[in-house]
Design a protein around this motif. Sequence first.
Motif, short mmCIF file in Angstrom:
data_model
loop_
_atom_site.label_atom_id
_atom_site.label_comp_id
_atom_site.label_asym_id
_atom_site.label_seq_id
_atom_site.Cartn_x
_atom_site.Cartn_y
_atom_site.Cartn_z
N GLU A 94 0.84 -1.19 0.00
CA GLU A 94 0.00 0.00 0.00
C GLU A 94 0.87 1.24 0.00
O GLU A 94 1.88 1.30 0.70
CB GLU A 94 -0.91 0.03 1.23
N THR A 135 -4.85 5.79 1.05
CA THR A 135 -3.93 4.71 0.72
C THR A 135 -4.40 4.13 -0.60
O THR A 135 -5.60 4.16 -0.92
CB THR A 135 -3.89 3.59 1.80
N GLU A 185 -3.34 0.78 -3.47
CA GLU A 185 -2.49 -0.37 -3.77
C GLU A 185 -1.44 0.02 -4.80
O GLU A 185 -1.73 0.76 -5.73
CB GLU A 185 -3.33 -1.53 -4.32
#
Length: 132
Positions: free
Chosen positions: A4, A17, A19
């Motif tokens: 993340e 956040t 990926e």
Amino acid sequence: MSRELRGACFCNTVQYTVEDSFEYAMICHCSQCRRTTGSAFKPFAGIKRGKLRLTAGDAALLVHGDAEGNDTHCGACGSLLYSVVREGKYLHVAMGSLIDAPSIRPTAHIFVGSKAPWFEITDALPQYDELP
């Protein structure tokens, strides 16, 4: 599983956040991206919409557009965080809002046909007048 990455606006009111599984990254020179960033271009990384999660500042978001296509800014400082694109299915995360370095790098310049006349592209990435 991908790691993340953290991202935030200039004043840290809005934080997120995302990926580190971006599918593509480019540098857009269209007039809309220039105006929303106040710069000669917008470096962005594309990812499916569900892979970004706001962690602070939801109420501070300033959205220009609708659920299927918009530019999402911090309402406090004005920073562009991401754009909702492709009928609401993807986000173009403004790479300048990332705190952590993503594994992806831009692979092309797009909408060079409408780039700022005062800006010169000096790298060797492919250039497209519109989309590749």
